[in-house]
Write a protein that holds these residues in place. Structure first.
Motif, PDB file in Angstrom:
ATOM      1  N   GLU A 500      -2.027  23.515  55.558  1.00 42.25           N
ATOM      2  CA  GLU A 500      -2.092  22.306  56.390  1.00 42.25           C
ATOM      3  C   GLU A 500      -3.473  21.664  56.361  1.00 42.25           C
ATOM      4  OE1 GLU A 500      -4.124  25.334  58.830  1.00 42.25           O
ATOM      5  OE2 GLU A 500      -2.418  25.335  57.443  1.00 42.25           O
ATOM      6  N   ALA A 501      -4.472  22.440  55.908  1.00 42.61           N
ATOM      7  CA  ALA A 501      -5.847  21.929  55.900  1.00 42.61           C
ATOM      8  C   ALA A 501      -6.097  21.171  54.604  1.00 42.61           C
ATOM      9  CB  ALA A 501      -6.838  23.078  56.071  1.00 42.61           C
ATOM     10  N   THR A 502      -5.470  20.027  54.479  1.00 42.13           N
ATOM     11  CA  THR A 502      -5.680  19.186  53.300  1.00 42.13           C
ATOM     12  C   THR A 502      -7.019  18.462  53.417  1.00 42.13           C
ATOM     13  OG1 THR A 502      -4.596  17.286  54.317  1.00 42.13           O
ATOM     14  CG2 THR A 502      -3.193  18.855  53.117  1.00 42.13           C
ATOM     15  N   GLU A 503      -7.429  17.832  52.345  1.00 38.80           N
ATOM     16  CA  GLU A 503      -8.681  17.080  52.374  1.00 38.80           C
ATOM     17  C   GLU A 503      -8.608  15.925  53.369  1.00 38.80           C
ATOM     18  OE1 GLU A 503     -11.151  16.634  48.684  1.00 38.80           O
ATOM     19  OE2 GLU A 503      -9.232  17.051  47.716  1.00 38.80           O
ATOM     20  N   GLU A 504      -7.407  15.387  53.559  1.00 39.30           N
ATOM     21  CA  GLU A 504      -7.255  14.290  54.517  1.00 39.30           C
ATOM     22  C   GLU A 504      -7.222  14.798  55.949  1.00 39.30           C
ATOM     23  OE1 GLU A 504      -5.276  14.820  51.873  1.00 39.30           O
ATOM     24  OE2 GLU A 504      -6.166  13.277  50.571  1.00 39.30           O
ATOM     25  N   GLN A 505      -6.564  15.944  56.163  1.00 35.19           N
ATOM     26  CA  GLN A 505      -6.399  16.450  57.513  1.00 35.19           C
ATOM     27  C   GLN A 505      -7.595  17.264  58.000  1.00 35.19           C
ATOM     28  OE1 GLN A 505      -3.872  15.694  59.576  1.00 35.19           O
ATOM     29  NE2 GLN A 505      -3.121  14.316  57.961  1.00 35.19           N
ATOM     30  N   ASN A 506      -8.295  17.891  57.090  1.00 37.65           N
ATOM     31  CA  ASN A 506      -9.441  18.728  57.486  1.00 37.65           C
ATOM     32  C   ASN A 506     -10.582  18.538  56.485  1.00 37.65           C
ATOM     33  OD1 ASN A 506     -11.200  20.720  58.432  1.00 37.65           O
ATOM     34  ND2 ASN A 506      -9.545  22.157  58.906  1.00 37.65           N
ATOM     35  N   PRO A 507     -11.174  17.358  56.457  1.00 34.81           N
ATOM     36  CA  PRO A 507     -12.245  17.103  55.473  1.00 34.81           C
ATOM     37  C   PRO A 507     -13.467  17.984  55.674  1.00 34.81           C
ATOM     38  CG  PRO A 507     -12.117  15.336  57.100  1.00 34.81           C
ATOM     39  CD  PRO A 507     -10.909  16.190  57.306  1.00 34.81           C
ATOM     40  N   ASP A 508     -13.734  18.409  56.922  1.00 39.63           N
ATOM     41  CA  ASP A 508     -14.913  19.237  57.164  1.00 39.63           C
ATOM     42  C   ASP A 508     -14.847  20.550  56.400  1.00 39.63           C
ATOM     43  OD1 ASP A 508     -15.935  17.305  58.813  1.00 39.63           O
ATOM     44  OD2 ASP A 508     -15.389  18.312  60.682  1.00 39.63           O
ATOM     45  N   ALA A 509     -13.665  21.144  56.359  1.00 35.22           N
ATOM     46  CA  ALA A 509     -13.518  22.413  55.643  1.00 35.22           C
ATOM     47  C   ALA A 509     -13.774  22.226  54.152  1.00 35.22           C
ATOM     48  CB  ALA A 509     -12.122  22.985  55.868  1.00 35.22           C
ATOM     49  N   PHE A 541     -26.753  28.198  52.202  1.00 36.80           N
ATOM     50  CA  PHE A 541     -25.512  28.667  51.586  1.00 36.80           C
ATOM     51  C   PHE A 541     -24.595  29.287  52.641  1.00 36.80           C
ATOM     52  CE2 PHE A 541     -23.226  32.335  49.709  1.00 36.80           C
ATOM     53  CZ  PHE A 541     -22.375  31.651  48.853  1.00 36.80           C
ATOM     54  N   ARG A 542     -25.160  30.157  53.463  1.00 38.43           N
ATOM     55  CA  ARG A 542     -24.334  30.823  54.469  1.00 38.43           C
ATOM     56  C   ARG A 542     -23.849  29.833  55.540  1.00 38.43           C
ATOM     57  NH1 ARG A 542     -27.344  33.888  57.276  1.00 38.43           N
ATOM     58  NH2 ARG A 542     -29.368  33.506  56.265  1.00 38.43           N
ATOM     59  N   GLU A 543     -24.673  28.839  55.867  1.00 38.88           N
ATOM     60  CA  GLU A 543     -24.259  27.841  56.855  1.00 38.88           C
ATOM     61  C   GLU A 543     -23.085  27.007  56.343  1.00 38.88           C
ATOM     62  OE1 GLU A 543     -27.532  25.486  58.158  1.00 38.88           O
ATOM     63  OE2 GLU A 543     -28.385  27.080  59.417  1.00 38.88           O
ATOM     64  N   HIS A 544     -23.081  26.706  55.055  1.00 35.59           N
ATOM     65  CA  HIS A 544     -21.946  25.966  54.502  1.00 35.59           C
ATOM     66  C   HIS A 544     -20.659  26.787  54.641  1.00 35.59           C
ATOM     67  CE1 HIS A 544     -24.509  22.816  53.166  1.00 35.59           C
ATOM     68  NE2 HIS A 544     -25.051  23.463  52.156  1.00 35.59           N
ATOM     69  N   LEU A 545     -20.729  28.080  54.358  1.00 39.52           N
ATOM     70  CA  LEU A 545     -19.545  28.925  54.484  1.00 39.52           C
ATOM     71  C   LEU A 545     -19.153  29.106  55.946  1.00 39.52           C
ATOM     72  CD1 LEU A 545     -20.150  31.697  51.787  1.00 39.52           C
ATOM     73  CD2 LEU A 545     -18.684  29.670  51.653  1.00 39.52           C
ATOM     74  N   ILE A 546     -20.132  29.264  56.823  1.00 40.18           N
ATOM     75  CA  ILE A 546     -19.832  29.367  58.257  1.00 40.18           C
ATOM     76  C   ILE A 546     -19.106  28.114  58.739  1.00 40.18           C
ATOM     77  CG2 ILE A 546     -20.905  29.369  60.552  1.00 40.18           C
ATOM     78  CD1 ILE A 546     -23.035  31.263  59.392  1.00 40.18           C
ATOM     79  N   ALA A 547     -19.570  26.954  58.267  1.00 42.03           N
ATOM     80  CA  ALA A 547     -18.925  25.696  58.661  1.00 42.03           C
ATOM     81  C   ALA A 547     -17.484  25.644  58.187  1.00 42.03           C
ATOM     82  CB  ALA A 547     -19.709  24.510  58.105  1.00 42.03           C
ATOM     83  N   LEU A 548     -17.204  26.219  57.030  1.00 40.75           N
ATOM     84  CA  LEU A 548     -15.827  26.252  56.527  1.00 40.75           C
ATOM     85  C   LEU A 548     -14.941  27.075  57.465  1.00 40.75           C
ATOM     86  CD1 LEU A 548     -14.796  26.805  52.818  1.00 40.75           C
ATOM     87  CD2 LEU A 548     -13.532  27.860  54.671  1.00 40.75           C
TER      88      LEU A 548
END
Length: 759
Positions: A500-509, A541-548
């Motif tokens: 469900e986390a598509t680029e349109e529905q969940n761009p942050d991820a 690097f770790r912050e980008h993964l944490i944000a995901l």
């Protein structure tokens, strides 16, 4: 029909995503500072020479960050303290300023400005603690101003505001600093419009790179690392997400079309990394050509590019042409850069007189053209053909076929080592090339429009590799790099479990994933490269993964809360890149920051013997081999034991005369009982230097030499490659020996030779 020699310069402009996905702030200032110093002036200089055409690659992650700074929405720690009243600076902020606001090349960015240099020298001589305790608000205010002023390119020094600040020199107020930062923003705002304008006039071609600068072959399959290094240790979890490749390409394509009003034709694959797996996606997206390195071509053709004693390729017809790659989704053209010419501009010409450096590069191009002429003469022996060439071709250059020399390199980091940020060098080079009737600078696309590839490379045979030795070892294979791939792979798998986390529905991820897939984090992890900012790259690097994980509302793995490795500076390490030290005998730490080093005396435990040398530094560029010897505290070198330093060169795979070490009392143990080709000696009391070469019957014979020696706080030497008469790519080992009045004392390092390759 005859042709000039065509030359394509491709300047690669890139910065990783410094914006923290946790705080929303930029953790590093390099987009702003390089934006002020490097991106606009490069093409403004070119615009003065309308006959010359070039290609510039702008990475999407750089474009987006430039836009943030242009809009005034980007805040970085350097910017924050710059705009803070000095009387309100906290102790931590003052420590940060002292630690960070000399982040500039000393000889070219600090020393030319007396007040900036005064503060730098004070910090070097008195120490950071002293500065923290004794500096006034005035000192901090001037340092804040000068760091930001020094990064304004000299091309803009005639601007009335900049000229006034340079004339003022000191006693900068908060208002002055605010206006300096406003000038940064004004310069940055001009970068993209100027690129678009020059592309529309035809003098410039702008290309792009996959969205966040990922290594596409490794996204497709991390097993690609074993193509060049079959026994490479790979990550525990195989990363295979080829579906991310078209996403990066599409996002780069869309951003480019929006900013430049046309479709891109060329692709600079991140780190010039290519593989058969990525090619169909590149062609399907609509790209027409891409660029890689001569090492990749050599691996593909199973051909080693030999060079003569001047560094010129002996088989030029193989390297200096585009090739066609046939894929199921369409054909692609690919050009391969001359690695050595690119490195000369990127690393070595900064150490030469600008006019001499420009002439040297033009001379290399002329030599390439003449060698191509010589090799084509066998194919066109008729007098009629020769007469036709002489009537229609430029003097001295008559090429029956069009050939393309590609010079492709980083377009930002090299200039801070040049005089006045490279302006004198580029002006000399551009003027010589404008006047030269036998050399024509072109964009890659205009060359391909005129001269499509004549040769085909089977796409499935294209080597999987990068510009670094034709391998991926810079980004995978090291234990820390592999651990980072495993963390990335785990996060990617979690995202895949959220359909469900598509680029349109969940761009942050997805944006967090794209950022983490960038190549830069892996560059700095583990062995191979290091900087003062390794810990920050680890954190980003770790912050980008944490944000995901946060975007997916998933639990954050505990490992992401801890650095992947310790970031203590290693006592021993191989060279990080070329170096260009000024030989004075007073060590400038910036000069040797990327050098190799061996810690010698007393620093590795009580069992390690103590001696007069504390640390050994070594490095090279295309002009010289460099050594530096740091002496133990309290030692007065030259006034006691030892009073001689010797360097011996050992060539393990080259034929020639060799001789033993010419000192008495040399132990009969390896490696001091080896036989060597060259010997350089330094007598410390008089600073005398000499160079010898091995001859028959184990004899040594003196050679003329132009060794530079500096001997004050330490011993620094620069030995020209021309003195040794070695050839590019030779494998060489060096042994340092200490002596006293002709007798052996000890050798360094203790258990090995120092290996390197002639550039």
């Amino acid at each position: 029909m005859t042709h000039p020699l065509y030359v394509a310069f491709i300047w690669h402009q890139h910065q990783p995503l410094y914006k923290s996905r946790i705080t929303g702030r930029y953790n590093m200032p390099w987009v702003r500072l390089h934006g002020t110093k490097d991106y606009l002036d490069l093409i403004l200089l070119l615009e003065k020479y309308p006959k010359l055409h070039q290609t510039v690659n702008l990475v999407p992650s750089l474009i987006m960050q430039l836009e943030d700074y242009a809009q005034g929405s980007a805040i970085d720690p350097y910017l924050t303290v710059t705009l803070t009243p000095t009387e309100q600076l906290t102790a931590d902020q003052k420590r940060f300023i002292i630690d960070s606001f000399f982040d500039a090349q000393h000889h070219t960015l600090i020393a030319p400005h007396p007040r900036y240099d005064e503060l730098y020298q004070q910090c070097q001589q008195e120490g950071k603690v002293w500065c923290l305790e004794h500096w006034s608000d005035r000192d901090f205010g001037d340092l804040l101003a000068w760091h930001n002023l020094a990064w304004i390119d000299p091309l803009f020094w005639e601007d009335p505001d900049v000229a006034a600040w340079l004339e003022q020199g000191q006693d900068f107020t908060l208002g002055d600093r605010q206006r300096i930062i406003a000038k940064h923003r004004e310069i940055i705002q001009r970068i993209l419009p100027q690129h678009r304008k020059m592309q529309e006039t035809g003098q410039l071609e702008v290309t792009t790179t996959p969205y966040t600068h990922p290594i596409l072959p490794l996204l497709a399959d991390t097993d690609a690392g074993q193509v060049a290094v079959p026994h490479m240790k790979l990550p525990d979890q195989r990363f295979q997400w080829a579906e991310d490749i078209p996403r990066h390409l599409r996002k780069a394509w869309d951003l480019y079309c929006d900013r430049f009003g046309c479709k891109p034709r060329g692709l600079w694959p991140s780190e010039q990394s290519v593989s058969p797996a990525m090619l169909p996606y590149v062609a399907q997206q609509g790209f027409q050509w891409l660029c890689s390195d001569e090492a990749v071509l050599g691996w593909t053709l199973q051909h080693f590019f030999h060079r003569d004693g001047f560094g010129n390729v002996i088989e030029p017809e193989l390297l200096y042409q585009p090739y066609r790659l046939e894929t199921p989704t369409g054909d692609l053209s690919i050009v391969f850069r001359d690695h050595r010419l690119s490195d000369l501009v990127g690393f070595s010409y900064s150490g030469m007189d600008p006019q001499a450096a420009a002439s040297d590069l033009v001379g290399h191009l002329e030599s390439i053209a003449h060698r191509l002429q010589q090799r084509q003469s066998a194919d066109s022996p008729s007098e009629e053909a020769a007469a036709a060439r002489s009537e229609t071709s430029p003097p001295g250059i008559a090429l029956d076929q069009p050939w393309l020399v590609t010079i492709a390199l980083d377009g930002e980091n090299c200039w801070e080592f040049y005089q006045r940020d490279g302006i004198p060098f580029l002006e000399n080079l551009y003027q010589q090339l404008s006047d030269h009737e036998g050399i024509r600078l072109v964009t890659v696309s205009e060359y391909l429009d005129q001269s499509p590839p004549r040769e085909v490379l089977p796409a499935d045979r294209l080597h999987s590799g990068s510009w670094v030795d034709g391998s991926f070892t810079t980004w995978i294979g090291d234990p820390v790099k592999n651990r980072a791939w495993d963390l990335l792979g785990q996060a990617r798998q979690v995202l895949a479990h959220h359909p469900e986390a598509t680029e349109e529905q969940n761009p942050d991820a997805w944006e967090a994933l794209y950022a983490a897939e960038g190549s830069d984090w892996f560059w700095w992890f583990g062995e191979g490269h290091s900087s003062n900012h390794d810990a920050m790259f680890d954190q980003l690097f770790r912050e980008h993964l944490i944000a995901l994980y946060k975007a997916l509302q998933e639990d954050i793995p505990e490992a992401l809360h801890h650095p992947l490795e310790r970031h203590d500076r290693a006592e021993n390490m191989r060279p990080q890149s070329f170096i260009h030290p000024v030989i004075t005998g007073i060590a400038d730490e910036q000069d040797w920051d990327h050098a190799g080093r061996v810690t010698v005396a007393g620093a590795r435990g009580t069992m390690h013997r103590s001696g007069p040398i504390q640390r050994l530094w070594y490095g090279l560029d295309h002009l010289n081999f460099y050594f530096r010897f740091d002496f133990q505290a309290g030692i007065q070198p030259g006034n006691g034991d030892p009073n001689e330093v010797h360097l011996f060169w050992y060539y393990s795979d080259q034929m020639g005369y060799t001789s033993p070490i010419n000192l008495s009392k040399v132990p009969n143990t390896a490696p001091v009982n080896y036989r060597f080709r060259h010997h350089a000696g330094f007598y410390l009391p008089t600073q005398q230097t000499w160079l010898e070469e091995a001859g028959e019957y184990g004899q040594w014979h003196g050679r003329s030499q132009q060794i530079q020696l500096g001997f004050q706080d330490c011993l620094e030497v620069a030995i020209p490659w021309s003195d040794l008469e070695v050839e590019p790519d030779w494998h060489v080992n060096v042994l340092a020996v200490l002596g006293h009045n002709g007798e052996f004392v000890e050798h360094l390092p203790e258990d090995a030779l120092i290996p390197f390759n002639v550039p």
